[in-house]
Design an enzyme around this catalytic site. Structure first.
Site, short mmCIF file in Angstrom:
data_model
loop_
_atom_site.label_atom_id
_atom_site.label_comp_id
_atom_site.label_asym_id
_atom_site.label_seq_id
_atom_site.Cartn_x
_atom_site.Cartn_y
_atom_site.Cartn_z
N ASP A 79 0.81 -1.21 0.00
CA ASP A 79 0.00 0.00 0.00
C ASP A 79 0.85 1.27 0.00
OD1 ASP A 79 0.71 -0.91 2.63
OD2 ASP A 79 -0.63 0.60 3.49
N GLU A 136 -0.46 -1.82 5.34
CA GLU A 136 0.51 -1.69 6.43
C GLU A 136 0.39 -0.33 7.10
OE1 GLU A 136 3.70 -0.60 8.81
OE2 GLU A 136 3.50 0.33 6.84
N GLU A 137 0.12 0.70 6.29
CA GLU A 137 0.11 2.06 6.82
C GLU A 137 -1.09 2.33 7.74
OE1 GLU A 137 2.50 4.02 6.60
OE2 GLU A 137 3.67 3.36 4.88
N HIS A 358 7.76 8.91 3.98
CA HIS A 358 6.61 9.75 4.30
C HIS A 358 6.87 11.23 3.93
CE1 HIS A 358 4.31 6.80 7.07
NE2 HIS A 358 5.18 6.13 6.34
#
Length: 389
Positions: A79, A136-137, A358
Protein backbone atom coordinates in the site's frame (compact mmCIF):
# COMPACT_ATOMS: atom_id res chain seq x y z
CA UNK A 1 28.90 -13.17 -2.35
CA UNK A 2 27.48 -9.94 -3.85
CA UNK A 3 24.19 -9.61 -5.73
CA UNK A 4 23.24 -12.93 -7.29
CA UNK A 5 24.19 -12.95 -10.96
CA UNK A 6 20.79 -14.17 -12.13
CA UNK A 7 19.02 -11.40 -10.22
CA UNK A 8 21.46 -8.81 -11.57
CA UNK A 9 20.53 -10.10 -15.02
CA UNK A 10 16.88 -9.06 -14.66
CA UNK A 11 17.46 -5.86 -12.69
CA UNK A 12 15.96 -3.80 -15.53
CA UNK A 13 12.78 -5.87 -15.34
CA UNK A 14 12.60 -5.14 -11.63
CA UNK A 15 13.00 -1.43 -12.30
CA UNK A 16 10.12 -1.57 -14.77
CA UNK A 17 7.92 -3.42 -12.27
CA UNK A 18 8.74 -0.99 -9.48
CA UNK A 19 8.03 2.11 -11.51
CA UNK A 20 4.73 0.70 -12.74
CA UNK A 21 3.65 0.09 -9.15
CA UNK A 22 4.88 3.55 -8.16
CA UNK A 23 2.76 5.18 -10.86
CA UNK A 24 -0.40 3.42 -9.68
CA UNK A 25 -0.51 3.76 -5.86
CA UNK A 26 -3.36 2.29 -3.84
CA UNK A 27 -4.38 2.75 -0.23
CA UNK A 28 -5.24 0.51 2.68
CA UNK A 29 -6.95 -2.77 1.89
CA UNK A 30 -7.87 -1.57 -1.62
CA UNK A 31 -4.70 -2.77 -3.34
CA UNK A 32 -6.55 -4.78 -5.97
CA UNK A 33 -4.71 -3.29 -8.96
CA UNK A 34 -1.32 -3.85 -7.37
CA UNK A 35 -2.35 -7.38 -6.40
CA UNK A 36 -3.44 -8.10 -9.98
CA UNK A 37 -0.05 -6.88 -11.22
CA UNK A 38 1.70 -9.09 -8.67
CA UNK A 39 -0.38 -12.12 -9.66
CA UNK A 40 0.39 -11.54 -13.36
CA UNK A 41 4.12 -11.45 -12.61
CA UNK A 42 3.89 -14.54 -10.37
CA UNK A 43 2.18 -16.49 -13.17
CA UNK A 44 4.93 -15.47 -15.59
CA UNK A 45 7.53 -16.47 -13.01
CA UNK A 46 5.96 -19.90 -12.59
CA UNK A 47 5.29 -20.23 -8.88
CA UNK A 48 3.42 -23.34 -7.78
CA UNK A 49 0.46 -21.79 -5.97
CA UNK A 50 -1.20 -18.37 -5.93
CA UNK A 51 -3.85 -17.48 -3.36
CA UNK A 52 -5.69 -14.16 -3.60
CA UNK A 53 -8.28 -12.16 -1.68
CA UNK A 54 -6.63 -12.56 1.73
CA UNK A 55 -7.34 -9.48 3.84
CA UNK A 56 -9.34 -8.30 0.81
CA UNK A 57 -6.44 -7.79 -1.60
CA UNK A 58 -3.53 -9.72 -0.12
CA UNK A 59 -1.71 -12.39 -2.12
CA UNK A 60 0.18 -15.47 -0.94
CA UNK A 61 2.32 -17.51 -3.35
CA UNK A 62 4.11 -20.80 -2.75
CA UNK A 63 7.28 -22.08 -4.41
CA UNK A 64 8.10 -25.72 -3.77
CA UNK A 65 11.71 -26.68 -3.29
CA UNK A 66 13.30 -30.08 -3.80
CA UNK A 67 11.92 -32.45 -1.19
CA UNK A 68 10.77 -31.94 2.37
CA UNK A 69 12.13 -29.14 4.48
CA UNK A 70 11.32 -25.95 6.35
CA UNK A 71 8.65 -23.48 5.27
CA UNK A 72 10.16 -20.00 5.17
CA UNK A 73 7.93 -16.99 4.56
CA UNK A 74 8.97 -13.63 3.11
CA UNK A 75 6.68 -10.62 3.40
CA UNK A 76 6.31 -7.40 1.40
CA UNK A 77 3.72 -4.64 1.85
CA UNK A 78 1.91 -3.10 -1.14
CA UNK A 79 0.00 0.00 0.00
CA UNK A 80 0.85 3.67 -0.50
CA UNK A 81 0.14 6.87 1.46
CA UNK A 82 -2.59 9.54 1.07
CA UNK A 83 -0.29 12.41 0.05
CA UNK A 84 0.78 14.28 -3.06
CA UNK A 85 4.10 13.47 -4.70
CA UNK A 86 6.79 16.08 -5.34
CA UNK A 87 9.60 14.00 -6.87
CA UNK A 88 9.11 15.24 -10.43
CA UNK A 89 10.09 11.77 -11.66
CA UNK A 90 8.90 10.50 -15.03
CA UNK A 91 7.32 7.61 -13.12
CA UNK A 92 5.64 9.78 -10.48
CA UNK A 93 2.20 8.89 -9.17
CA UNK A 94 -0.60 9.27 -11.68
CA UNK A 95 -3.19 9.45 -8.88
CA UNK A 96 -3.60 12.83 -7.16
CA UNK A 97 -3.36 12.60 -3.38
CA UNK A 98 -1.61 9.24 -3.39
CA UNK A 99 2.03 8.24 -3.57
CA UNK A 100 4.43 5.48 -2.64
CA UNK A 101 6.28 7.52 -0.03
CA UNK A 102 7.40 4.59 2.14
CA UNK A 103 9.04 2.28 -0.40
CA UNK A 104 6.36 -0.40 -0.48
CA UNK A 105 6.62 -0.38 -4.27
CA UNK A 106 10.26 -1.39 -3.79
CA UNK A 107 9.41 -4.00 -1.16
CA UNK A 108 6.93 -5.66 -3.52
CA UNK A 109 9.46 -5.55 -6.36
CA UNK A 110 12.22 -7.11 -4.27
CA UNK A 111 9.96 -9.98 -3.27
CA UNK A 112 8.95 -10.51 -6.89
CA UNK A 113 12.63 -10.57 -7.82
CA UNK A 114 13.38 -13.16 -5.14
CA UNK A 115 10.38 -15.19 -6.34
CA UNK A 116 11.65 -15.21 -9.92
CA UNK A 117 15.06 -16.44 -8.84
CA UNK A 118 13.73 -19.08 -6.46
CA UNK A 119 11.21 -20.42 -8.98
CA UNK A 120 13.93 -20.73 -11.62
CA UNK A 121 16.64 -22.31 -9.48
CA UNK A 122 14.79 -24.29 -6.76
CA UNK A 123 18.08 -24.67 -4.86
CA UNK A 124 16.33 -25.32 -1.56
CA UNK A 125 14.26 -27.86 0.30
CA UNK A 126 10.80 -27.33 1.71
CA UNK A 127 8.80 -24.31 0.61
CA UNK A 128 9.11 -20.58 0.18
CA UNK A 129 5.91 -18.71 1.04
CA UNK A 130 5.66 -15.20 -0.41
CA UNK A 131 3.30 -12.80 1.38
CA UNK A 132 2.16 -9.64 -0.45
CA UNK A 133 0.27 -7.64 2.15
CA UNK A 134 -2.06 -4.61 1.91
CA UNK A 135 -2.75 -1.93 4.52
CA UNK A 136 0.51 -1.69 6.43
CA UNK A 137 0.11 2.06 6.82
CA UNK A 138 -3.40 1.84 8.29
CA UNK A 139 -5.69 -0.84 9.71
CA UNK A 140 -2.93 -3.43 9.95
CA UNK A 141 -3.16 -5.77 6.98
CA UNK A 142 -0.53 -7.94 8.63
CA UNK A 143 -2.84 -8.52 11.56
CA UNK A 144 -5.72 -9.36 9.25
CA UNK A 145 -3.67 -11.85 7.24
CA UNK A 146 -2.54 -13.57 10.43
CA UNK A 147 -6.12 -13.62 11.75
CA UNK A 148 -7.24 -15.19 8.46
CA UNK A 149 -4.85 -18.04 9.19
CA UNK A 150 -2.01 -17.73 6.69
CA UNK A 151 0.61 -19.04 9.11
CA UNK A 152 -1.30 -22.25 9.74
CA UNK A 153 -2.74 -22.63 6.23
CA UNK A 154 0.69 -22.53 4.62
CA UNK A 155 2.57 -24.22 7.47
CA UNK A 156 4.95 -21.30 7.99
CA UNK A 157 7.90 -22.02 10.30
CA UNK A 158 9.63 -18.62 10.14
CA UNK A 159 8.94 -15.24 8.57
CA UNK A 160 11.25 -12.41 7.43
CA UNK A 161 10.85 -8.91 5.97
CA UNK A 162 12.97 -5.95 4.94
CA UNK A 163 12.19 -2.23 4.76
CA UNK A 164 13.96 0.37 2.69
CA UNK A 165 16.11 2.77 4.72
CA UNK A 166 16.85 6.29 3.40
CA UNK A 167 19.07 7.01 6.40
CA UNK A 168 21.76 4.47 5.46
CA UNK A 169 24.16 4.01 2.56
CA UNK A 170 23.13 1.82 -0.36
CA UNK A 171 23.40 -1.86 0.52
CA UNK A 172 23.65 -1.45 4.31
CA UNK A 173 21.57 -4.08 6.10
CA UNK A 174 20.70 -3.29 9.71
CA UNK A 175 18.86 -5.29 12.33
CA UNK A 176 18.99 -6.37 15.97
CA UNK A 177 17.66 -9.11 18.23
CA UNK A 178 14.73 -8.06 20.39
CA UNK A 179 12.76 -4.82 19.94
CA UNK A 180 13.47 -2.99 16.70
CA UNK A 181 10.33 -0.85 16.27
CA UNK A 182 7.85 0.48 18.80
CA UNK A 183 4.26 -0.28 19.64
CA UNK A 184 1.87 2.45 18.55
CA UNK A 185 -1.28 3.66 20.29
CA UNK A 186 -3.45 6.51 19.01
CA UNK A 187 -5.74 8.77 21.00
CA UNK A 188 -8.44 11.35 20.38
CA UNK A 189 -10.05 13.48 23.08
CA UNK A 190 -13.16 15.63 22.81
CA UNK A 191 -13.83 18.33 25.38
CA UNK A 192 -17.38 19.72 25.33
CA UNK A 193 -18.34 22.87 27.22
CA UNK A 194 -20.87 25.62 26.56
CA UNK A 195 -20.16 28.13 23.84
CA UNK A 196 -21.10 31.79 23.72
CA UNK A 197 -19.91 35.37 23.32
CA UNK A 198 -16.24 35.86 24.22
CA UNK A 199 -17.12 39.06 26.07
CA UNK A 200 -19.18 37.09 28.59
CA UNK A 201 -17.09 34.07 29.61
CA UNK A 202 -19.02 33.82 32.87
CA UNK A 203 -21.99 32.58 30.86
CA UNK A 204 -19.93 29.91 29.10
CA UNK A 205 -17.97 26.77 29.88
CA UNK A 206 -14.81 27.32 27.86
CA UNK A 207 -13.12 24.11 26.59
CA UNK A 208 -9.93 25.90 25.53
CA UNK A 209 -8.37 26.34 29.00
CA UNK A 210 -9.19 22.68 29.60
CA UNK A 211 -7.48 21.72 26.34
CA UNK A 212 -4.37 23.72 27.25
CA UNK A 213 -4.16 22.12 30.67
CA UNK A 214 -4.80 18.68 29.22
CA UNK A 215 -2.05 19.00 26.65
CA UNK A 216 0.44 20.03 29.32
CA UNK A 217 -0.61 17.18 31.62
CA UNK A 218 -0.30 14.54 28.89
CA UNK A 219 3.19 15.77 27.99
CA UNK A 220 4.21 15.12 31.61
CA UNK A 221 3.55 11.37 31.37
CA UNK A 222 6.99 10.38 29.95
CA UNK A 223 8.77 12.55 32.51
CA UNK A 224 6.77 11.57 35.58
CA UNK A 225 5.12 8.19 34.94
CA UNK A 226 7.77 6.22 33.06
CA UNK A 227 11.12 4.73 34.04
CA UNK A 228 13.71 7.03 32.48
CA UNK A 229 15.51 3.99 31.08
CA UNK A 230 12.43 2.83 29.14
CA UNK A 231 11.64 4.51 25.83
CA UNK A 232 8.33 6.35 25.66
CA UNK A 233 7.00 9.03 23.30
CA UNK A 234 3.72 10.88 23.80
CA UNK A 235 3.07 13.28 20.92
CA UNK A 236 0.11 15.64 20.72
CA UNK A 237 -0.31 16.17 16.98
CA UNK A 238 -3.61 18.01 16.52
CA UNK A 239 -5.56 20.58 18.53
CA UNK A 240 -8.75 22.01 17.01
CA UNK A 241 -11.18 24.51 18.45
CA UNK A 242 -12.92 27.78 17.69
CA UNK A 243 -13.90 29.69 14.57
CA UNK A 244 -13.81 33.43 15.41
CA UNK A 245 -12.07 36.05 17.58
CA UNK A 246 -15.16 36.78 19.63
CA UNK A 247 -16.72 33.35 20.07
CA UNK A 248 -16.03 30.89 22.87
CA UNK A 249 -16.39 27.51 21.18
CA UNK A 250 -18.51 24.60 22.28
CA UNK A 251 -15.82 21.96 21.73
CA UNK A 252 -12.09 21.32 21.55
CA UNK A 253 -10.47 18.16 20.19
CA UNK A 254 -6.97 16.80 20.68
CA UNK A 255 -5.35 13.85 18.94
CA UNK A 256 -1.96 12.22 18.98
CA UNK A 257 0.12 9.10 19.26
CA UNK A 258 1.99 7.07 21.90
CA UNK A 259 5.06 4.93 21.19
CA UNK A 260 6.60 2.41 23.57
CA UNK A 261 8.27 -1.01 23.80
CA UNK A 262 7.36 -2.27 27.26
CA UNK A 263 3.89 -3.86 27.64
CA UNK A 264 3.56 -2.92 31.31
CA UNK A 265 4.47 0.68 30.51
CA UNK A 266 1.94 0.66 27.69
CA UNK A 267 -0.74 -0.36 30.21
CA UNK A 268 0.38 2.35 32.63
CA UNK A 269 0.24 5.06 29.97
CA UNK A 270 -3.28 4.13 28.94
CA UNK A 271 -4.35 4.17 32.59
CA UNK A 272 -2.83 7.64 33.09
CA UNK A 273 -4.64 8.93 29.99
CA UNK A 274 -7.98 7.91 31.45
CA UNK A 275 -7.13 9.41 34.86
CA UNK A 276 -5.86 12.69 33.45
CA UNK A 277 -8.71 13.19 30.98
CA UNK A 278 -11.30 12.47 33.67
CA UNK A 279 -9.54 14.79 36.11
CA UNK A 280 -9.31 17.67 33.64
CA UNK A 281 -12.97 17.26 32.77
CA UNK A 282 -13.96 17.50 36.43
CA UNK A 283 -11.61 20.39 37.18
CA UNK A 284 -12.77 22.56 34.27
CA UNK A 285 -16.40 21.51 34.23
CA UNK A 286 -16.34 20.14 30.69
CA UNK A 287 -17.45 16.79 29.35
CA UNK A 288 -14.25 14.91 28.53
CA UNK A 289 -14.36 11.88 26.22
CA UNK A 290 -11.29 9.77 25.45
CA UNK A 291 -10.90 7.28 22.62
CA UNK A 292 -7.65 5.37 23.16
CA UNK A 293 -6.77 2.74 20.57
CA UNK A 294 -3.93 0.25 20.57
CA UNK A 295 -2.81 -0.23 17.00
CA UNK A 296 0.39 -2.19 16.36
CA UNK A 297 2.41 -4.03 19.03
CA UNK A 298 6.16 -3.59 19.22
CA UNK A 299 8.14 -5.28 16.46
CA UNK A 300 10.36 -7.72 18.32
CA UNK A 301 12.90 -9.81 16.44
CA UNK A 302 13.61 -13.35 17.59
CA UNK A 303 17.28 -13.67 18.55
CA UNK A 304 18.10 -16.80 16.54
CA UNK A 305 16.42 -15.54 13.37
CA UNK A 306 17.94 -12.06 13.68
CA UNK A 307 21.42 -13.59 14.01
CA UNK A 308 20.79 -15.83 11.01
CA UNK A 309 19.50 -12.93 8.91
CA UNK A 310 22.61 -10.90 9.79
CA UNK A 311 24.79 -13.83 8.72
CA UNK A 312 23.05 -13.97 5.34
CA UNK A 313 23.32 -10.18 5.03
CA UNK A 314 27.09 -10.34 5.53
CA UNK A 315 27.30 -12.88 2.72
CA UNK A 316 25.27 -10.75 0.33
CA UNK A 317 26.47 -7.24 1.05
CA UNK A 318 29.74 -7.68 2.96
CA UNK A 319 30.61 -7.81 6.65
CA UNK A 320 31.39 -4.09 6.88
CA UNK A 321 27.95 -3.21 5.55
CA UNK A 322 25.94 -5.08 8.17
CA UNK A 323 24.81 -3.77 11.56
CA UNK A 324 23.45 -6.47 13.88
CA UNK A 325 22.95 -4.33 17.01
CA UNK A 326 20.78 -1.51 15.68
CA UNK A 327 19.22 0.72 18.32
CA UNK A 328 15.42 0.36 18.35
CA UNK A 329 13.45 3.20 16.79
CA UNK A 330 10.08 4.68 17.66
CA UNK A 331 8.41 4.07 14.30
CA UNK A 332 6.02 1.13 14.07
CA UNK A 333 5.32 -1.80 11.76
CA UNK A 334 2.43 -4.22 11.45
CA UNK A 335 4.96 -6.96 10.62
CA UNK A 336 4.91 -7.16 14.42
CA UNK A 337 1.74 -9.28 14.19
CA UNK A 338 3.56 -11.82 12.03
CA UNK A 339 6.50 -11.92 14.45
CA UNK A 340 4.03 -12.54 17.27
CA UNK A 341 2.70 -15.50 15.31
CA UNK A 342 6.00 -17.02 14.17
CA UNK A 343 9.74 -16.65 14.82
CA UNK A 344 11.44 -14.29 12.41
CA UNK A 345 13.25 -11.03 11.89
CA UNK A 346 12.82 -7.57 10.38
CA UNK A 347 15.70 -5.68 8.75
CA UNK A 348 16.37 -2.30 7.16
CA UNK A 349 18.06 -2.09 3.74
CA UNK A 350 19.95 1.12 3.00
CA UNK A 351 19.04 2.80 -0.27
CA UNK A 352 21.34 5.80 0.08
CA UNK A 353 20.78 8.87 2.22
CA UNK A 354 17.98 11.06 0.93
CA UNK A 355 14.48 12.34 1.71
CA UNK A 356 12.81 10.51 4.57
CA UNK A 357 10.03 8.04 4.10
CA UNK A 358 6.61 9.75 4.30
CA UNK A 359 8.15 12.82 2.59
CA UNK A 360 6.68 14.06 -0.73
CA UNK A 361 10.13 13.89 -2.37
CA UNK A 362 10.89 10.33 -1.28
CA UNK A 363 11.44 7.71 -3.99
CA UNK A 364 12.71 4.15 -3.73
CA UNK A 365 16.21 3.69 -5.15
CA UNK A 366 16.00 1.04 -7.89
CA UNK A 367 19.67 0.15 -7.31
CA UNK A 368 18.63 -1.34 -3.97
CA UNK A 369 16.16 -3.81 -5.49
CA UNK A 370 18.69 -6.45 -6.71
CA UNK A 371 20.42 -6.31 -3.32
CA UNK A 372 17.16 -6.84 -1.42
CA UNK A 373 16.02 -9.59 -3.78
CA UNK A 374 19.36 -11.38 -3.42
CA UNK A 375 19.15 -11.16 0.35
CA UNK A 376 15.61 -12.58 0.44
CA UNK A 377 16.50 -15.37 -1.97
CA UNK A 378 19.60 -16.35 0.00
CA UNK A 379 17.56 -16.36 3.21
CA UNK A 380 15.48 -19.18 1.76
CA UNK A 381 18.43 -21.04 0.25
CA UNK A 382 20.46 -20.88 3.44
CA UNK A 383 17.57 -21.63 5.81
CA UNK A 384 16.13 -24.43 3.71
CA UNK A 385 19.41 -25.97 2.57
CA UNK A 386 21.12 -25.62 -0.79
CA UNK A 387 22.77 -29.03 -0.82
CA UNK A 388 20.30 -30.58 -3.25
CA UNK A 389 20.74 -32.49 -6.48
Amino acid sequence: MPVLNRIAGFAEDMKTWRRHIHMHPELGLDCHGTAAFVVERLREIGVDEIHTGIAESGVVAVINGQGDGPVTALRADMDALPMDEATGADWASTVPGRMHACGHDGHTTMLLGAARYLAETRRFRGKAVLIFQPAEEIIGGGRLMVEEGIMDTFGVDEVFAIHTDPFADLGMLRTTPGPIMAAVDDFSITLTGKGGHAAYPQDCVDPIPAALALGHALMSIPARNADALKSLVVSLTQVHSGSAFNVIPEKATLTGTVRSFDAALQDRVEQRFHEIVEGIGTTYGVKAELHYQRDYPATINHAEQAAFAAEVAREVTGATRVVDDLSPEMGSEDFSFMLNARPGAFLFLGQGVGPSVHHPEFDFNDEAAPIGASFLARLVEKRNGTEVA
